[in-house]
Design a protein around this motif. Structure first.
Motif, mmCIF file in Angstrom:
data_model
loop_
_atom_site.group_PDB
_atom_site.id
_atom_site.type_symbol
_atom_site.label_atom_id
_atom_site.label_comp_id
_atom_site.label_asym_id
_atom_site.label_seq_id
_atom_site.Cartn_x
_atom_site.Cartn_y
_atom_site.Cartn_z
ATOM 1 N N LEU A 69 0.669 -1.150 0.077
ATOM 2 C CA LEU A 69 0.194 -0.082 0.078
ATOM 3 C C LEU A 69 0.626 1.312 -0.115
ATOM 4 N N GLU A 70 1.738 1.491 0.846
ATOM 5 C CA GLU A 70 2.673 2.391 0.901
ATOM 6 C C GLU A 70 3.515 2.715 -0.275
ATOM 7 N N GLU A 71 3.907 1.442 -1.037
ATOM 8 C CA GLU A 71 4.538 1.541 -2.371
ATOM 9 C C GLU A 71 3.376 2.152 -3.329
ATOM 10 N N ARG A 72 2.373 1.825 -3.462
ATOM 11 C CA ARG A 72 1.333 2.053 -4.251
ATOM 12 C C ARG A 72 0.826 3.694 -4.159
ATOM 13 N N VAL A 73 0.907 4.134 -2.905
ATOM 14 C CA VAL A 73 0.716 5.622 -2.626
ATOM 15 C C VAL A 73 1.801 6.275 -3.067
ATOM 16 N N ARG A 74 3.127 5.871 -2.876
ATOM 17 C CA ARG A 74 4.196 6.859 -3.630
ATOM 18 C C ARG A 74 4.258 7.002 -4.759
ATOM 19 N N GLU A 75 3.879 5.734 -5.625
ATOM 20 C CA GLU A 75 3.851 5.630 -6.962
ATOM 21 C C GLU A 75 2.796 6.642 -7.764
ATOM 22 N N LYS A 76 1.564 6.498 -7.098
ATOM 23 C CA LYS A 76 0.481 7.305 -7.409
ATOM 24 C C LYS A 76 -0.228 8.153 -6.348
ATOM 25 N N PRO A 77 0.371 9.075 -5.942
ATOM 26 C CA PRO A 77 -0.247 9.879 -4.781
ATOM 27 C C PRO A 77 -1.838 10.329 -5.226
ATOM 28 N N LEU A 78 -1.857 11.020 -6.258
ATOM 29 C CA LEU A 78 -3.088 11.526 -6.631
ATOM 30 C C LEU A 78 -4.276 10.358 -6.859
ATOM 31 N N HIS A 79 -3.948 9.414 -7.266
ATOM 32 C CA HIS A 79 -4.820 8.462 -7.218
ATOM 33 C C HIS A 79 -5.138 7.775 -5.994
ATOM 34 N N ALA A 80 -4.260 7.621 -5.139
ATOM 35 C CA ALA A 80 -4.437 7.116 -3.506
ATOM 36 C C ALA A 80 -5.422 8.246 -2.996
ATOM 37 N N LEU A 81 -5.216 9.700 -3.068
ATOM 38 C CA LEU A 81 -6.058 10.687 -2.570
ATOM 39 C C LEU A 81 -7.372 10.534 -3.163
ATOM 40 N N ALA A 82 -7.571 10.492 -4.444
ATOM 41 C CA ALA A 82 -8.969 10.250 -4.753
ATOM 42 C C ALA A 82 -9.791 9.049 -4.347
ATOM 43 N N MET A 83 -9.063 7.991 -4.458
ATOM 44 C CA MET A 83 -9.668 6.925 -3.633
ATOM 45 C C MET A 83 -10.083 7.074 -2.405
ATOM 46 N N ALA A 84 -9.098 7.614 -1.376
ATOM 47 C CA ALA A 84 -9.631 7.970 -0.131
ATOM 48 C C ALA A 84 -10.795 9.030 0.094
ATOM 49 N N ALA A 85 -10.770 9.725 -0.998
ATOM 50 C CA ALA A 85 -11.868 10.865 -0.725
ATOM 51 C C ALA A 85 -13.153 10.262 -1.262
ATOM 52 N N GLY A 86 -13.025 9.369 -2.430
ATOM 53 C CA GLY A 86 -14.351 8.533 -2.754
ATOM 54 C C GLY A 86 -14.838 7.667 -1.711
ATOM 55 N N ALA A 87 -13.741 6.809 -0.836
ATOM 56 C CA ALA A 87 -14.186 6.074 0.198
ATOM 57 C C ALA A 87 -14.926 6.821 1.382
ATOM 58 N N GLY A 88 -14.272 8.106 1.606
ATOM 59 C CA GLY A 88 -14.886 8.848 2.561
ATOM 60 C C GLY A 88 -16.247 9.328 2.379
ATOM 61 N N PHE A 89 -16.464 9.742 1.158
ATOM 62 C CA PHE A 89 -17.718 10.367 0.616
ATOM 63 C C PHE A 89 -18.571 9.058 0.726
ATOM 64 N N PHE A 90 -18.518 7.935 0.268
ATOM 65 C CA PHE A 90 -19.468 6.805 0.168
ATOM 66 C C PHE A 90 -19.851 6.493 1.636
ATOM 67 N N LEU A 91 -18.768 6.624 2.808
ATOM 68 C CA LEU A 91 -18.980 5.965 3.951
ATOM 69 C C LEU A 91 -19.879 7.086 4.591
ATOM 70 N N ALA A 92 -19.777 8.544 4.218
ATOM 71 C CA ALA A 92 -20.537 9.595 4.767
ATOM 72 C C ALA A 92 -21.931 9.572 4.414
ATOM 73 N N MET A 93 -22.319 9.046 3.095
ATOM 74 C CA MET A 93 -23.458 8.890 2.468
ATOM 75 C C MET A 93 -24.169 7.839 3.308
ATOM 76 N N MET A 94 -23.470 6.595 3.666
ATOM 77 C CA MET A 94 -23.836 5.584 4.295
ATOM 78 C C MET A 94 -24.525 5.954 5.809
ATOM 79 N N PHE A 95 -23.696 6.526 6.425
ATOM 80 C CA PHE A 95 -23.942 6.934 7.762
ATOM 81 C C PHE A 95 -25.050 7.958 7.767
ATOM 82 N N ARG A 96 -25.229 8.745 6.965
ATOM 83 C CA ARG A 96 -26.000 9.856 6.998
ATOM 84 C C ARG A 96 -27.517 9.552 7.272
ATOM 85 N N ARG A 97 -27.849 8.307 6.545
ATOM 86 C CA ARG A 97 -29.380 7.862 6.683
ATOM 87 C C ARG A 97 -29.534 7.195 7.899
#
Length: 97
Positions: A69-97
């Motif tokens: 995971l560390e290696e992938r984040v170092r190789e593609k930091p923007l991709h990792a950031l987008a994935m983390a933001a997407g996962a956060g958004f998805f979890l926020a939508m699930m817990f909002r209800r």
């Protein structure tokens, strides 16, 4: 009429034989107890060893995943950031209800 002396001797020999069988049975039971105690200790040790090996394997697997995971984040930091933001958004939508 039966001979009382032979009846008494027969009864005494039966008693002695019964006592010998009882001692043999008690000895066998004690050996079984000892064997069960040893078997229990052996099984516990085997279980402890298996548990320790499983823990070590799980730790090694976790370290490997972490390094990947560390290696992938170092190789593609923007991709990792987008994935983390997407996962956060998805979890926020699930817990909002």
């Amino acid at each position: 009429m039966p001979n009382t002396t032979s009846t008494a001797k027969s009864s005494a020999s039966e008693t002695t034989a019964n006592e010998a069988r009882t001692r043999d049975l008690e000895s066998d039971i004690q050996r079984l107890r000892d064997d069960i105690t040893q078997l229990t200790a052996h099984l516990k040790q085997t279980g402890d060893n298996s548990l320790a090996r499983a823990k070590d394997a799980a730790r090694e697997q976790a370290r490997s995943i972490e390094k990947d995971l560390e290696e992938r984040v170092r190789e593609k930091p923007l991709h990792a950031l987008a994935m983390a933001a997407g996962a956060g958004f998805f979890l926020a939508m699930m817990f909002r209800r």
